[in-house]
Design a protein around this motif. Structure first.
Motif, mmCIF file in Angstrom:
data_model
loop_
_atom_site.group_PDB
_atom_site.id
_atom_site.type_symbol
_atom_site.label_atom_id
_atom_site.label_comp_id
_atom_site.label_asym_id
_atom_site.label_seq_id
_atom_site.Cartn_x
_atom_site.Cartn_y
_atom_site.Cartn_z
ATOM 1 N N MET A 41 -7.733 6.586 -5.332
ATOM 2 C CA MET A 41 -7.246 5.241 -5.065
ATOM 3 C C MET A 41 -6.958 4.528 -6.370
ATOM 4 O O MET A 41 -7.785 4.535 -7.295
ATOM 5 C CB MET A 41 -8.272 4.448 -4.259
ATOM 6 C CG MET A 41 -7.871 2.996 -3.976
ATOM 7 S SD MET A 41 -6.402 2.861 -2.893
ATOM 8 C CE MET A 41 -7.138 3.366 -1.327
ATOM 9 N N ARG A 42 -5.788 3.926 -6.451
ATOM 10 C CA ARG A 42 -5.409 3.120 -7.603
ATOM 11 C C ARG A 42 -5.080 1.700 -7.141
ATOM 12 O O ARG A 42 -4.672 1.492 -6.007
ATOM 13 C CB ARG A 42 -4.193 3.724 -8.314
ATOM 14 C CG ARG A 42 -4.460 5.054 -8.996
ATOM 15 C CD ARG A 42 -3.176 5.650 -9.556
ATOM 16 N NE ARG A 42 -3.450 6.834 -10.346
ATOM 17 C CZ ARG A 42 -3.612 8.057 -9.837
ATOM 18 N NH1 ARG A 42 -3.538 8.257 -8.537
ATOM 19 N NH2 ARG A 42 -3.849 9.091 -10.634
ATOM 20 N N HIS A 43 -5.260 0.761 -8.025
ATOM 21 C CA HIS A 43 -4.930 -0.646 -7.749
ATOM 22 C C HIS A 43 -4.380 -1.275 -9.012
ATOM 23 O O HIS A 43 -4.948 -1.124 -10.102
ATOM 24 C CB HIS A 43 -6.171 -1.409 -7.269
ATOM 25 C CG HIS A 43 -5.913 -2.838 -6.943
ATOM 26 N ND1 HIS A 43 -6.869 -3.818 -7.044
ATOM 27 C CD2 HIS A 43 -4.777 -3.464 -6.523
ATOM 28 C CE1 HIS A 43 -6.353 -4.983 -6.684
ATOM 29 N NE2 HIS A 43 -5.094 -4.797 -6.374
ATOM 30 N N TYR B 74 5.211 3.263 -7.674
ATOM 31 C CA TYR B 74 3.998 2.438 -7.759
ATOM 32 C C TYR B 74 3.869 1.812 -9.148
ATOM 33 O O TYR B 74 3.624 0.608 -9.291
ATOM 34 C CB TYR B 74 2.780 3.311 -7.432
ATOM 35 C CG TYR B 74 1.448 2.715 -7.812
ATOM 36 C CD1 TYR B 74 0.798 1.820 -6.970
ATOM 37 C CD2 TYR B 74 0.835 3.063 -9.020
ATOM 38 C CE1 TYR B 74 -0.436 1.264 -7.332
ATOM 39 C CE2 TYR B 74 -0.397 2.524 -9.380
ATOM 40 C CZ TYR B 74 -1.025 1.626 -8.533
ATOM 41 O OH TYR B 74 -2.231 1.088 -8.897
ATOM 42 N N PHE C 39 -11.253 -1.344 -0.621
ATOM 43 C CA PHE C 39 -10.330 -0.986 -1.697
ATOM 44 C C PHE C 39 -10.966 -1.147 -3.074
ATOM 45 O O PHE C 39 -10.373 -0.738 -4.071
ATOM 46 C CB PHE C 39 -9.057 -1.837 -1.609
ATOM 47 C CG PHE C 39 -8.157 -1.441 -0.478
ATOM 48 C CD1 PHE C 39 -7.298 -0.363 -0.603
ATOM 49 C CD2 PHE C 39 -8.187 -2.136 0.711
ATOM 50 C CE1 PHE C 39 -6.466 0.006 0.435
ATOM 51 C CE2 PHE C 39 -7.353 -1.775 1.762
ATOM 52 C CZ PHE C 39 -6.494 -0.695 1.628
ATOM 53 N N ARG D 215 -0.555 -4.084 -5.708
ATOM 54 C CA ARG D 215 -0.275 -2.816 -5.047
ATOM 55 C C ARG D 215 -1.459 -1.856 -5.167
ATOM 56 O O ARG D 215 -2.214 -1.870 -6.142
ATOM 57 C CB ARG D 215 0.985 -2.178 -5.629
ATOM 58 C CG ARG D 215 0.895 -1.904 -7.128
ATOM 59 C CD ARG D 215 2.269 -1.902 -7.771
ATOM 60 N NE ARG D 215 2.242 -1.481 -9.171
ATOM 61 C CZ ARG D 215 1.996 -2.313 -10.183
ATOM 62 N NH1 ARG D 215 1.724 -3.576 -9.979
ATOM 63 N NH2 ARG D 215 2.034 -1.845 -11.427
ATOM 64 N N TYR D 216 -1.564 -1.036 -4.138
ATOM 65 C CA TYR D 216 -2.573 0.014 -4.068
ATOM 66 C C TYR D 216 -1.853 1.338 -3.853
ATOM 67 O O TYR D 216 -0.757 1.380 -3.265
ATOM 68 C CB TYR D 216 -3.538 -0.229 -2.913
ATOM 69 C CG TYR D 216 -4.301 -1.523 -2.972
ATOM 70 C CD1 TYR D 216 -5.589 -1.574 -3.510
ATOM 71 C CD2 TYR D 216 -3.741 -2.702 -2.484
ATOM 72 C CE1 TYR D 216 -6.303 -2.767 -3.551
ATOM 73 C CE2 TYR D 216 -4.449 -3.902 -2.532
ATOM 74 C CZ TYR D 216 -5.716 -3.929 -3.057
ATOM 75 O OH TYR D 216 -6.417 -5.107 -3.105
ATOM 76 N N LEU E 55 0.860 -1.185 0.000
ATOM 77 C CA LEU E 55 0.000 0.000 0.000
ATOM 78 C C LEU E 55 0.892 1.228 0.000
ATOM 79 O O LEU E 55 1.669 1.433 0.947
ATOM 80 C CB LEU E 55 -0.910 0.010 1.230
ATOM 81 C CG LEU E 55 -1.713 1.294 1.483
ATOM 82 C CD1 LEU E 55 -2.663 1.587 0.323
ATOM 83 C CD2 LEU E 55 -2.483 1.201 2.802
#
Length: 435
Positions: free
Chosen positions: A430-432, A329, A406, A337-338, A309
């Motif tokens: 927020m990204r994932h 990231y 998430f 990963r976030y 994270l």
């Protein structure tokens, strides 16, 4: 009365004069606000857990380390690194005892005459030396690493919160990198990851049965997360497998008159490979440093394979954002990963709010700016961090069904995020990404 003086006076009054609702019998004094307490708009998982919280201080000796700051005859001697650590843990709080502790901290910077050390105290919601509560099983371990400069106490809002939810949390004072003992930057570049892994080993030893330590039988070191901020983020990424670049090794050599000591933590180094610890299951990296300085490259970041994270400010002017944290990231292609982004925040997305003492007139502005965010309420950042770190570690270390927190749109344009009250997830992204 001047506005800042009036504010300081009022805040001191709020912090020092309230009484405790926990013990009506003896009305133990308890502040009405402590770092980490909830604002009305705090997200769902920010609230403390059901466990009482104890806290203790340990001193650990990491013997025989390379002393890059004091070379002799062109060579770096060995020395012992003293690491003071603060340990928060689930505890039994006796009747008649307030869950309250006073932490001793300093402002300023050692060896900087323009910023002399100024002692101050602040309070937390834990009981010093309380008996551990063994609960129903061993607790996961969380190791926390501060920035340069920083201290083991600057995340008490988060460390206490996690302990109340059934974690043993160990926060490190990295030698030569704290307010009290600030020294040359090469020490921080070299020692962060090795400090983290050493502390993991030492805590694991004390957790074994029969050691006589309060940690005996209390934690499961095989279920560990690393949490780091700024240079701490730089260190935990490396401890988790991301190798430093050839450029980083070259930069280190230029700073140390030719030392190659950082080579052992670089991509492909046998020492880096051998140090990868299977007990580490997850990483939280607040504003990790180094990408804009060439510390990381594609090969090195490919070595990060643990769930991670990232937490960042979109205007970070220390670690950088687009070419800094976000680039890390993006480059960690082998990790699930976030990335949580605070829009318009700068670098201070991890620490406690500014202490009251930093508001005193005449102090260097940096004493306040070490903690504050110009466009954000630091208490709100703290609550949001509590929420998302709880969700992330809950998923990774406790296998809790927290994925919904998430499973979010990149921003709240389509409506409030899960776990947030209406209108309160604004200003966040927020990204994932998966391997």
């Amino acid at each position: 009365m001047k506005p800042h003086v009036l504010f300081t006076s009022l805040l001191c009054s709020v912090v020092l004069t309230a009484t405790s609702p926990l013990s009506a019998q003896n009305q133990l004094a308890k502040p009405s606000f402590v770092f980490g307490d909830l604002l009305p708009d705090a997200p769902e998982l920010a609230a403390r857990g059901s466990s009482g919280v104890g806290v203790r201080t340990l001193k650990l000796i990491h013997a025989g380390q390379v002393d890059v700051l004091h070379p002799k005859d062109g060579k770096a001697p060995l020395y012992d690194r003293t690491l003071t650590v603060e340990v928060w843990y689930p505890a039994r709080i006796p009747a008649g005892k307030a869950e309250l502790v006073t932490y001793d901290e300093v402002m300023g910077s050692a060896n900087d005459p323009k910023r002399p050390l100024i002692p101050f105290t602040f309070q937390g919601r834990a009981l010093r030396d309380a008996d551990p509560d063994p609960g129903t099983g061993k607790y996961p371990l969380v190791i926390v690493s501060h920035g340069y400069l920083g201290s083991r106490l600057m995340f008490s809002y988060l460390t206490e919160n996690l302990a109340s939810k059934g974690y043993v949390v160990v926060s490190i004072d990295h030698a030569e990198s704290t307010y009290r003992d600030a020294a040359g930057f090469p020490s921080t570049l070299l020692n962060r990851a090795t400090d983290d892994l050493f502390v993991l080993n030492e805590v694991a030893k004390r957790s074994e049965k029969g050691t006589g330590s309060f940690l005996s039988g209390l934690l499961d070191a095989n279920n560990t997360a690393l949490v780091g901020y700024s240079m701490g983020g730089y260190g935990v990424l490396n401890a988790a497998g991301a190798g430093y670049s050839p450029q980083a090794v070259k930069l280190f050599g230029q700073m140390t008159s030719g030392s190659t000591a950082l080579q052992t933590r670089s991509t492909g180094a046998p020492e880096l490979t051998a140090s990868q610890d299977p007990r580490v299951k997850a990483v939280v990296a607040f504003a990790p440093w180094g990408m804009e300085r060439g510390v990381w490259d594609a090969d090195g970041l490919a070595g990060l394979k643990l769930p991670t994270l990232f937490i960042a400010g979109s205007k970070d002017d220390i670690s950088g954002y687009e070419k800094g944290i976000k680039a890390i990231y993006d480059g960690a292609v082998n990790a699930d990963r976030y990335m949580l982004t605070y829009l318009n925040a700068r670098h201070n997305v991890a620490p406690n709010p500014p202490p009251v003492e930093s508001l005193q007139p005449g102090l260097p502005l940096d004493e306040y700016m070490r903690y504050s965010e110009p466009a954000w309420n630091e208490r709100r950042i703290n609550n949001i961090n509590q929420h998302f770190v709880t969700a992330f570690l809950g998923m990774q270390l406790k296998k809790m069904d927290y994925g919904k927190y998430f499973d979010l749109k990149e921003n709240d344009a389509a409506g409030p995020w899960t776990g947030f009250k209406p209108r309160t997830s604004v200003g966040l992204e927020m990204r994932h990404a998966k391997p």
